[in-house]
Design an enzyme around this catalytic site. Structure first.
Site, PDB file in Angstrom:
ATOM      1  N   HIS A 149      43.525  49.669  35.804  1.00 46.29           N
ATOM      2  CA  HIS A 149      43.332  48.724  37.006  1.00 46.29           C
ATOM      3  C   HIS A 149      42.618  49.479  38.081  1.00 46.29           C
ATOM      4  CE1 HIS A 149      47.178  50.163  37.076  1.00 46.29           C
ATOM      5  NE2 HIS A 149      47.314  49.909  38.581  1.00 46.29           N
ATOM      6  N   ASP A 154      46.618  41.417  44.499  1.00 41.08           N
ATOM      7  CA  ASP A 154      47.868  42.223  44.245  1.00 41.08           C
ATOM      8  C   ASP A 154      49.086  41.515  45.080  1.00 41.08           C
ATOM      9  OD1 ASP A 154      49.822  44.220  44.675  1.00 41.08           O
ATOM     10  OD2 ASP A 154      48.444  45.628  44.138  1.00 41.08           O
ATOM     11  N   ILE A 155      49.991  41.304  44.244  1.00 41.78           N
ATOM     12  CA  ILE A 155      51.017  40.507  45.052  1.00 41.78           C
ATOM     13  C   ILE A 155      52.138  41.500  45.780  1.00 41.78           C
ATOM     14  CG2 ILE A 155      51.378  38.562  43.362  1.00 41.78           C
ATOM     15  CD1 ILE A 155      53.931  40.138  42.185  1.00 41.78           C
ATOM     16  N   HIS A 196      41.940  49.156  42.004  1.00 39.81           N
ATOM     17  CA  HIS A 196      42.470  48.679  43.382  1.00 39.81           C
ATOM     18  C   HIS A 196      41.279  48.304  44.143  1.00 39.81           C
ATOM     19  CE1 HIS A 196      46.856  49.192  42.828  1.00 39.81           C
ATOM     20  NE2 HIS A 196      46.583  50.131  42.056  1.00 39.81           N
ATOM     21  N   GLU A 204      51.433  53.125  37.510  1.00 37.85           N
ATOM     22  CA  GLU A 204      52.682  52.199  37.652  1.00 37.85           C
ATOM     23  C   GLU A 204      52.613  51.220  36.716  1.00 37.85           C
ATOM     24  OE1 GLU A 204      49.168  51.045  40.072  1.00 37.85           O
ATOM     25  OE2 GLU A 204      50.367  52.711  40.280  1.00 37.85           O
TER      26      GLU A 204
END
Length: 130
Positions: free
Chosen positions: A93, A29-30, A95, A88
């Site tokens: 996805h 994750d950026i 996490h 978002e």
């Protein structure tokens, strides 16, 4: 229109890739909650996790498990937390967040890493992926 994650899978947007197979892709994750915060996605674009078939869901969880094990071998932490929120980005996805404290999974505090730190971290986690 393709999601940002589909564009990452297709190589249109760069990422710090951790692992990949024919159906899944994992990358850092950026905007991480903690060092090593990783996103695991199915390559097939699906908006909601429970719209996946039971087999697709199990495959995603199995791949996520393998990524979490690589994170455990790489990042010193109390445990790897998992969250599936999905508001978002309209692409399923998972996490995976290395946890030292509950705040690490609350998506409030963010970790700052340099590009060099991202690259090194991605390589180290990838080397522990089995």
């Amino acid at each position: 229109m393709a999601s940002i994650f589909t564009k990452i899978v297709q190589g249109e947007i760069p990422s710090y890739k951790i692992a990949e197979d024919e159906k899944h892709f994992a990358f850092l994750d950026i905007n991480p909650n903690a060092k090593g915060h990783t996103l695991v996605i199915p390559k097939k674009e699906e908006n909601k996790i429970f719209d996946l078939s039971p087999e697709e869901y199990k495959d995603l969880m199995n791949f996520s498990y393998r990524v979490a094990k690589a994170l455990e071998k790489t990042i010193s932490c109390e445990r790897i937390g998992m969250s599936v929120i999905g508001l978002e980005v309209p692409h399923v996805h998972v996490h995976l967040v290395p946890l030292q404290a509950m705040e690490d999974i609350q998506f409030i505090k963010k970790e700052k890493l340099s590009q060099e730190e991202f690259i090194s971290l991605a390589e180290n986690i990838a080397n522990n992926f089995e």
